[in-house]
Design an enzyme around this catalytic site. Structure first.
Site, PDB file in Angstrom:
ATOM      1  N   GLU A 167       2.433   1.978  -3.459  1.00 45.30           N
ATOM      2  CA  GLU A 167       0.879   1.601  -3.266  1.00 45.30           C
ATOM      3  C   GLU A 167       0.916   1.627  -1.546  1.00 45.30           C
ATOM      4  O   GLU A 167       1.787   1.003  -1.109  1.00 45.30           O
ATOM      5  CB  GLU A 167       0.594   0.386  -3.548  1.00 45.30           C
ATOM      6  CG  GLU A 167      -0.884  -0.087  -3.305  1.00 45.30           C
ATOM      7  CD  GLU A 167      -1.233  -1.128  -3.989  1.00 45.30           C
ATOM      8  OE1 GLU A 167      -2.292  -1.883  -3.614  1.00 45.30           O
ATOM      9  OE2 GLU A 167      -1.011  -1.237  -5.333  1.00 45.30           O
TER      10      GLU A 167
ATOM     11  N   LYS B 158      -6.145   1.540  -5.561  1.00 48.07           N
ATOM     12  CA  LYS B 158      -4.740   1.881  -5.479  1.00 48.07           C
ATOM     13  C   LYS B 158      -3.607   1.416  -6.337  1.00 48.07           C
ATOM     14  O   LYS B 158      -2.914   2.175  -7.083  1.00 48.07           O
ATOM     15  CB  LYS B 158      -4.252   1.429  -4.016  1.00 48.07           C
ATOM     16  CG  LYS B 158      -4.981   2.007  -2.652  1.00 48.07           C
ATOM     17  CD  LYS B 158      -4.448   1.363  -1.601  1.00 48.07           C
ATOM     18  CE  LYS B 158      -4.715  -0.175  -1.161  1.00 48.07           C
ATOM     19  NZ  LYS B 158      -6.202  -0.144  -0.930  1.00 48.07           N
ATOM     20  N   THR B 159      -3.962   0.268  -6.723  1.00 39.86           N
ATOM     21  CA  THR B 159      -3.069  -0.440  -7.606  1.00 39.86           C
ATOM     22  C   THR B 159      -3.064   0.370  -8.990  1.00 39.86           C
ATOM     23  O   THR B 159      -2.096   0.499  -9.676  1.00 39.86           O
ATOM     24  CB  THR B 159      -3.314  -1.861  -7.849  1.00 39.86           C
ATOM     25  OG1 THR B 159      -3.112  -2.711  -6.596  1.00 39.86           O
ATOM     26  CG2 THR B 159      -2.391  -2.500  -8.682  1.00 39.86           C
TER      27      THR B 159
END
Length: 465
Positions: free
Chosen positions: A165, A121-122
């Site tokens: 995110e 995600k990051t």
């Protein structure tokens, strides 16, 4: 013009303001003109960065840190019920707002791109934030790590796009209603909150159900993500487009080639009949897949895919995602946030490719007792990919110990898999231990979601001496 600040967010107080997610929301609110305050257990560079934005940051938790006129108290799921500031909020009748609700309020009125998945995600959120900035779209963004270029995890931009995110760990991503959502992968994790894959799928389905009418769900090639796409399609929602990303011929955004080049890769993606080739400044197949997902999502958000592909080359990394910390005595030290076996395996394989014939040594810190209890064997199996590993005690984070659950579960599994592993219970002894193991040309990877990241500079200092 900045979007209006919700009344509850005009004078917010954040408990645990130094956390990756909390600090980002606090920064954006401060940039929009809110009077922001908060507290954290210890001082940090993040706290200093917040102060530079005019945020009041108290160190330690105490009832008198909470101002009587605070409009809301913002918390994450990590904040315990007996926190003195939380108790004080109850006494004063100040509303308590979960971090996800605060973030959702910041996205109101903007075209949101939310990035979800068990892993990646990051990085993917960061790629989109950097590329959109490079294109002059001036996005707002909230990320779980600091971008290598701007050196920040969040920003309020004047543009119409908000990149966020979306955290599945506590189901909080179900609060968002993005225009475009990315789901990179779906696996069982966060065992304190999810008892089965059925619960995981149910949670991700609720997230997908919140995508705005006419929006898009972008899914990665991971089997769990494709199963989610199948479930979403079975619901018969006609106003939602599903775009698949992967190396298979059935993928809408098909990855044609991934050519490794040291700590970078050249990636070619076919999208809507056109091939786009660009450089990804992080090694490994999984990062190439992240970039392809970012390209597909940005295109669905209305950006020119050719320009977006070239803008993705501006991404130079994000903190703790195979981040080079430095080199000393001919040894390179890299930092990795990987803490789930899938992430560990992906980063270790990526570093194997980047290191060529050089040795790879790992300093691994398990994260959470519950995760170690459920996945300790798989973590040990992953460490067999390294030439040698040092394993620390479990970083508890928000959890209390579980009887019988220690790093020995990982060590036993690693040894059974043929790995060379050493237990080190005193974290301060790690730099000396590593200095006694390495030789010029080696790579050292500090790995885990806890404070193992602090060891990189310490190892470099010891090697330099």
């Amino acid at each position: 013009m900045a979007p209006a600040i919700p009344a509850a967010m005009e004078r917010p107080h954040f408990i645990g303001i130094g956390g990756a997610g909390m600090s980002g929301i606090a920064k954006i609110l401060a940039q929009r003109g809110a009077k922001v305050a908060g507290s954290d257990a210890k001082d940090s560079p993040t706290a200093e960065a917040l102060r530079a934005h005019g945020v009041t940051v108290h160190i330690g938790h105490a009832a008198d840190h909470l101002a009587d006129d605070a409009s809301a108290v913002v918390v994450s799921s990590a904040i315990r019920a007996d926190n003195p500031e939380l108790a004080r909020a109850a006494e004063l009748g100040i509303p308590v707002v979960h971090r996800s609700d605060a973030l959702a309020s910041l996205m109101d009125g903007l075209a949101a791109i939310a990035v979800a998945g068990t892993h990646g995600k990051t990085t993917t959120t960061s790629m989109l934030a950097v590329a959109l900035t490079e294109l002059g779209a001036d996005p707002s963004y909230a990320i779980g790590g600091d971008l290598a270029g701007p050196g920040t995890n969040a920003r309020h931009g004047a543009g119409e796009v908000f990149v966020a995110e979306a955290d599945e760990s506590d189901r909080s991503f179900q609060k968002y209603d993005p225009q475009v959502a990315i789901v990179l992968n779906v696996e069982l994790d966060h065992h304190a909150n999810y008892a089965s894959m059925d619960e995981i799928y149910e949670s991700f389905e609720k997230f997908a159900a919140k995508i705005r009418p006419g929006g898009t769900l972008v899914v990665g090639e991971h089997a769990g993500a494709r199963e989610l796409a199948r479930r979403v399609a079975a619901e018969g929602r006609q106003d939602l487009a599903v775009v698949t990303v992967g190396e298979g011929e059935d993928s809408d955004a098909r990855i044609l080639r991934i050519v490794p080049n040291g700590m970078k890769s050249e990636v070619t993606v076919a999208l809507d009949g056109t091939e786009h080739t660009f450089t990804v400044s992080v090694p490994g197949r999984h990062y190439a897949h992240n970039a392809a997902a970012a390209l597909a999502a940005g295109a669905r958000a209305g950006l020119d895919p050719a320009a977006l592909a070239q803008a993705l080359t501006a991404y130079t990394g994000v903190g703790r995602r195979l981040q080079l910390k430095g080199e000393a005595a001919g040894v390179q030290v890299i930092d990795s946030y990987a803490h789930h076996p899938t992430e560990m395996t992906a980063d270790l394989e990526a570093m194997r490719g980047a290191a060529g014939g050089s040795r790879l040594l790992v300093v691994f810190q398990p994260h959470l007792f519950s995760r170690t209890q459920e996945l300790g064997k798989e973590m040990g199996d992953a460490l067999a990919l390294a030439d040698a590993s040092v394993v620390l005690d479990i970083y508890p984070a928000r959890e209390d110990p579980i009887p019988g659950v220690t790093s020995e579960l990982i060590l036993d599994a690693a040894r059974a898999a043929g790995a060379d592993v050493t237990a080190v219970h005193d974290k301060t002894a790690v730099p000396g231990t590593i200095a006694g193991m390495v030789r010029p040309g080696d790579f050292v990877l500090t790995m885990g979601a806890g404070d193992v990241t602090d060891l990189g500079p310490q190892i470099l200092a010891r090697l330099a001496n």
